[in-house]
Motif scaffolding. Sequence first.
Motif, mmCIF file in Angstrom:
data_model
loop_
_atom_site.group_PDB
_atom_site.id
_atom_site.type_symbol
_atom_site.label_atom_id
_atom_site.label_comp_id
_atom_site.label_asym_id
_atom_site.label_seq_id
_atom_site.Cartn_x
_atom_site.Cartn_y
_atom_site.Cartn_z
ATOM 1 N N SER A 23 9.056 -3.350 -12.866
ATOM 2 C CA SER A 23 9.544 -1.977 -12.983
ATOM 3 C C SER A 23 9.634 -1.273 -11.643
ATOM 4 O O SER A 23 10.200 -0.183 -11.539
ATOM 5 N N ARG A 24 9.063 -1.875 -10.622
ATOM 6 C CA ARG A 24 9.166 -1.296 -9.280
ATOM 7 C C ARG A 24 9.761 -2.352 -8.349
ATOM 8 O O ARG A 24 9.239 -3.462 -8.253
ATOM 9 N N SER A 25 10.850 -2.008 -7.705
ATOM 10 C CA SER A 25 11.531 -2.930 -6.793
ATOM 11 C C SER A 25 11.462 -2.396 -5.376
ATOM 12 O O SER A 25 11.167 -1.215 -5.143
ATOM 13 N N PHE A 26 11.754 -3.275 -4.419
ATOM 14 C CA PHE A 26 11.631 -2.918 -3.009
ATOM 15 C C PHE A 26 12.864 -3.357 -2.246
ATOM 16 O O PHE A 26 13.548 -4.322 -2.622
ATOM 17 N N ALA A 27 13.129 -2.620 -1.171
ATOM 18 C CA ALA A 27 14.248 -2.949 -0.286
ATOM 19 C C ALA A 27 13.784 -2.826 1.150
ATOM 20 O O ALA A 27 12.729 -2.247 1.439
ATOM 21 N N LYS A 28 14.580 -3.398 2.045
ATOM 22 C CA LYS A 28 14.235 -3.353 3.463
ATOM 23 C C LYS A 28 14.085 -1.914 3.934
ATOM 24 O O LYS A 28 14.941 -1.067 3.669
ATOM 25 N N GLY A 29 12.989 -1.646 4.638
ATOM 26 C CA GLY A 29 12.761 -0.319 5.189
ATOM 27 C C GLY A 29 11.997 0.615 4.280
ATOM 28 O O GLY A 29 11.761 1.774 4.638
ATOM 29 N N ASP A 30 11.597 0.146 3.080
ATOM 30 C CA ASP A 30 10.815 0.992 2.180
ATOM 31 C C ASP A 30 9.536 1.463 2.862
ATOM 32 O O ASP A 30 8.948 0.750 3.685
ATOM 33 N N MET A 31 9.116 2.662 2.486
ATOM 34 C CA MET A 31 7.926 3.246 3.104
ATOM 35 C C MET A 31 6.930 3.634 2.020
ATOM 36 O O MET A 31 7.317 4.119 0.950
ATOM 37 N N LEU A 32 5.639 3.401 2.294
ATOM 38 C CA LEU A 32 4.576 3.744 1.359
ATOM 39 C C LEU A 32 3.663 4.800 1.969
ATOM 40 O O LEU A 32 3.299 4.721 3.137
ATOM 41 N N GLU A 85 2.914 7.385 -2.801
ATOM 42 C CA GLU A 85 4.366 7.626 -2.793
ATOM 43 C C GLU A 85 5.080 6.382 -2.293
ATOM 44 O O GLU A 85 4.600 5.667 -1.413
ATOM 45 N N HIS A 86 6.233 6.105 -2.898
ATOM 46 C CA HIS A 86 7.096 4.993 -2.488
ATOM 47 C C HIS A 86 8.466 5.577 -2.160
ATOM 48 O O HIS A 86 9.166 6.081 -3.036
ATOM 49 N N THR A 87 8.841 5.549 -0.885
ATOM 50 C CA THR A 87 10.089 6.162 -0.419
ATOM 51 C C THR A 87 11.099 5.087 -0.071
ATOM 52 O O THR A 87 10.779 4.137 0.653
ATOM 53 N N ARG A 88 12.342 5.225 -0.588
ATOM 54 C CA ARG A 88 13.409 4.275 -0.295
ATOM 55 C C ARG A 88 14.126 4.649 0.998
ATOM 56 O O ARG A 88 14.220 5.822 1.351
ATOM 57 N N PRO A 89 14.683 3.666 1.710
ATOM 58 C CA PRO A 89 15.400 3.977 2.959
ATOM 59 C C PRO A 89 16.670 4.755 2.674
ATOM 60 O O PRO A 89 17.340 4.547 1.666
ATOM 61 N N GLY A 90 17.005 5.700 3.557
ATOM 62 C CA GLY A 90 18.246 6.459 3.427
ATOM 63 C C GLY A 90 18.143 7.637 2.509
ATOM 64 O O GLY A 90 19.072 8.425 2.413
ATOM 65 N N ARG A 91 17.053 7.766 1.793
ATOM 66 C CA ARG A 91 16.867 8.890 0.895
ATOM 67 C C ARG A 91 15.847 9.859 1.490
ATOM 68 O O ARG A 91 14.889 9.448 2.119
ATOM 69 N N GLN A 92 16.041 11.119 1.222
ATOM 70 C CA GLN A 92 15.137 12.178 1.685
ATOM 71 C C GLN A 92 14.993 12.188 3.203
ATOM 72 O O GLN A 92 14.003 12.663 3.739
ATOM 73 N N MET A 93 16.014 11.660 3.924
ATOM 74 C CA MET A 93 15.898 11.578 5.377
ATOM 75 C C MET A 93 15.873 12.952 6.027
ATOM 76 O O MET A 93 15.330 13.102 7.117
ATOM 77 N N TYR A 94 16.506 13.933 5.384
ATOM 78 C CA TYR A 94 16.615 15.247 6.015
ATOM 79 C C TYR A 94 15.561 16.223 5.491
ATOM 80 O O TYR A 94 15.619 17.413 5.792
ATOM 81 N N LEU A 95 14.579 15.688 4.719
ATOM 82 C CA LEU A 95 13.493 16.518 4.262
ATOM 83 C C LEU A 95 12.219 16.107 4.977
ATOM 84 O O LEU A 95 12.024 14.924 5.239
ATOM 85 N N PRO A 96 11.365 17.044 5.290
ATOM 86 C CA PRO A 96 10.095 16.650 5.925
ATOM 87 C C PRO A 96 9.234 15.861 4.959
ATOM 88 O O PRO A 96 9.320 16.049 3.741
ATOM 89 N N LEU A 97 8.387 14.981 5.492
ATOM 90 C CA LEU A 97 7.453 14.241 4.643
ATOM 91 C C LEU A 97 6.456 15.199 4.038
ATOM 92 O O LEU A 97 5.871 16.032 4.723
ATOM 93 N N MET A 98 6.299 15.095 2.714
ATOM 94 C CA MET A 98 5.428 16.047 2.014
ATOM 95 C C MET A 98 3.993 15.556 2.042
ATOM 96 O O MET A 98 3.720 14.405 1.687
ATOM 97 N N GLN A 99 3.098 16.426 2.447
ATOM 98 C CA GLN A 99 1.678 16.071 2.551
ATOM 99 C C GLN A 99 0.984 16.336 1.230
ATOM 100 O O GLN A 99 1.356 17.224 0.484
#
Length: 336
Positions: free
Chosen positions: A287-296, A322-336
């Motif tokens: 149910s959870r997949s990964f791609a190059k550049g994923d961030m945890l 949190e699991h962040t995909r590459p290319g998404r949310q690039m223009y938002l600051p990382l939420m603490q």
Amino acid sequence: MPSQPRHRGASFFLAPCSAGFLVAFFNQWNIHIRMNTAQFSIYFDGPALREGTMDVRDLAPAMLALGDMLEHANRVVNGPEVTVSVRVKGFPRGCFGVSFETVQGFMSQFVEMLSPGSKVHSALEILNLLGLNPVTIGTGLILLLKKAKGRRPKKATPIEHNRVVLTFQDEDIEVPAEVAELYGDNDVRTALNKALEPLRGEGIDKIFVKDGAQQVELVSAYEAQFFVPQEIDPIPLEIDETPQIRYFSIISLSFKEDNKWKLSDGSQPIHVTITDQKFLDEVNSGSRSFAKGDMLKIKLVTRQSQTKQGLKTEYEATKILEHTRPGRQMYLPLMQ
């Protein structure tokens, strides 16, 4: 020795002199320094050596190990600034024996001058601490290992006069602090064990040294078993293990039982054990997949321990936040 003339200035240099030693000009004085040496002989005895010959395949590793042991022992008690070398002096007749000369580098005497209060152990003192000097054979590392009989001490307690009490299961053994340090050094113990390897073959009964005409036994073939370094469990080190919130990019995944993933914080990769069971169940179910550049974004716990090989650092991700995909949310600051 006649008094030396005073030199102006605070210069420092070394030059050979006709007497065969070095002259150092330091802080306006001439200081004559001789190389620090000590000699000792090791004898192998047994039925296989009655004719005074010994297989080079047995002798060479033992000689090299003795040299390694003395170098490591010098490092333990004197630090890396002071060096020693071990030279073979010759082969005396009779039981098969080898004479050695331990030479301590001249810088040892500068260490004492430049570091007030420091104590450099001489070549002879190192032989005493190891138990290779027949005159003081009852105070060194070799006797301690024979008394310990392969046991590990439960604790080491420093006491006055620079001594340590090692507490074993059923007895206490008091030794100089330097002997306790040698006992705890893996390099010294490993080299000493290799030096005794000839005792584990057939026809060699004991290793001894001589005090004049008297033989003083170092180790028998039976006692060689007590010198094998034990497997040492990692010793946890006290550090702040409070979980930290960190971001990592995924380099590689692991689907093995230990679940060590290779992650990077942008500077260097580390192997992290994932223990968040909910996250692992999602990964295993697909149910959870990964791609190059994923961030945890993870809750990371760091633990350190001392092992026989040295310092070991382990990382555990107790929670994947949190699991962040590459290319998404690039223009938002990382939420603490």
